[in-house]
Enzyme design. Sequence first.
Site, PDB file in Angstrom:
ATOM      1  N   LYS A 207      14.568   0.844  -7.988  1.00  0.00           N
ATOM      2  CA  LYS A 207      13.098  -0.284  -7.926  1.00  0.00           C
ATOM      3  C   LYS A 207      12.633  -0.741  -9.637  1.00  0.00           C
ATOM      4  O   LYS A 207      11.936  -1.052  -9.365  1.00  0.00           O
ATOM      5  CB  LYS A 207      12.434   1.466  -8.373  1.00  0.00           C
ATOM      6  CG  LYS A 207      12.437   1.642  -6.573  1.00  0.00           C
ATOM      7  CD  LYS A 207      10.827   2.825  -6.209  1.00  0.00           C
ATOM      8  CE  LYS A 207      10.525   3.116  -4.720  1.00  0.00           C
ATOM      9  NZ  LYS A 207       9.377   4.332  -4.256  1.00  0.00           N
TER      10      LYS A 207
ATOM     11  N   LYS B  59      14.651  -3.099   5.126  1.00  0.00           N
ATOM     12  CA  LYS B  59      13.851  -2.269   5.398  1.00  0.00           C
ATOM     13  C   LYS B  59      12.063  -2.999   6.050  1.00  0.00           C
ATOM     14  O   LYS B  59      11.276  -3.743   5.040  1.00  0.00           O
ATOM     15  CB  LYS B  59      13.233  -1.070   4.233  1.00  0.00           C
ATOM     16  CG  LYS B  59      13.017   0.012   4.891  1.00  0.00           C
ATOM     17  CD  LYS B  59      13.071   0.982   3.720  1.00  0.00           C
ATOM     18  CE  LYS B  59      12.291   2.324   3.680  1.00  0.00           C
ATOM     19  NZ  LYS B  59      12.687   3.563   2.571  1.00  0.00           N
TER      20      LYS B  59
ATOM     21  N   LYS C 299       5.469  -2.733   3.488  1.00  0.00           N
ATOM     22  CA  LYS C 299       3.889  -3.927   3.182  1.00  0.00           C
ATOM     23  C   LYS C 299       4.257  -5.257   2.495  1.00  0.00           C
ATOM     24  O   LYS C 299       3.374  -5.710   2.244  1.00  0.00           O
ATOM     25  CB  LYS C 299       2.925  -2.508   3.338  1.00  0.00           C
ATOM     26  CG  LYS C 299       2.994  -2.249   1.375  1.00  0.00           C
ATOM     27  CD  LYS C 299       1.853  -1.398   1.164  1.00  0.00           C
ATOM     28  CE  LYS C 299       0.778  -1.562   0.171  1.00  0.00           C
ATOM     29  NZ  LYS C 299       0.107  -2.165  -0.848  1.00  0.00           N
TER      30      LYS C 299
END
Length: 333
Positions: free
Chosen positions: A114, A198, A201
């Site tokens: 991340k 994956k 959004k």
Amino acid sequence: MGKKIFSGVQPTGNLHLGNYLGAIKNFVDLNNDPDNDCIFCVVDLHAITVKQDPKELKNNIRETVATFIASGIDPKKSIIFNQSGVAAHSEGAWILSCVARMGWLNRMTQFKEKAGKDKEKASVGLYSYPVLMAADILLYDATHVPVGDDQKQHLELCRDIAQKFNNDFDQDNFLQVPEPLIQKEFSRIMSLKDGSKKMSKSELSDLSRINLTDDRDAIENKIKKAKTDPLPMPSSVEELNERLEARNLLGIYSSLNNSTLQSTVDNFSGKNFSEFKNQLSDLLVKKIEPISLEIKKLLNDRPYLDKILLEGVEKANSIASKKIDRIKEILGF
């Protein structure tokens, strides 16, 4: 003996099919088992590890609660609350960060993913996020935690923290060491545009995902345009290792239909993709459209959603505050 289950969902807005099949559908099954005590948390403290728009965050918290209820989680059977409403989570995270070791956190692969290349610019919260997750779980004496692949490592850390606290302060099983609950026969849900990514959004194209607020037309259009390959429907599960988009669509069908990937492959072997896509669309509409309609209805009743959260916070606080008081006693505060 029943299970005590704790799980959380980040209020990022626009929850999609990946969130539903990866977590929420499983929550509904756990909620429906009368032997289980379930706590479902909207983890808004975790959400602020990256900057949020305050108005959007407030709306996203409500939307997450609406999605829980629309999907079939009964707030009378389970506790639904938002994390920031219970001060013990923040207090517990600080105390447990003094128990956790830097070496443990340095091994967390999700932070590396991340934070990306420039991890010096990542927030301290993003780095210490797993300690807050440990506090979330340990404050409620949870025996089991539903986890996906990306959270298994964090649960291991939670178990290490619990054991170290118990050992350091000579407390026999004071912090319950939780077990993972891994879904069987679950396919990770990937993008409809790229079977190697994956479903998310954050992907720019809305055609890459089925949102839980999509209507019939949107669902049918997205499945019609979903990427496939020119080959006929596969005749074996082994074939799917090389055919990521086909694997994803067959996995979605299997998860929605509560069937094995093998039986879905057998069912559609020899048929053409258009026939399969039609059946997948019908199944998605049947399962997702009622949730979508109910979410929209609930979002028009903000006082009801706020009442659910307030009642949930009160119930959660009555459990977590007792645990944190006992922790403070053990520490000598």
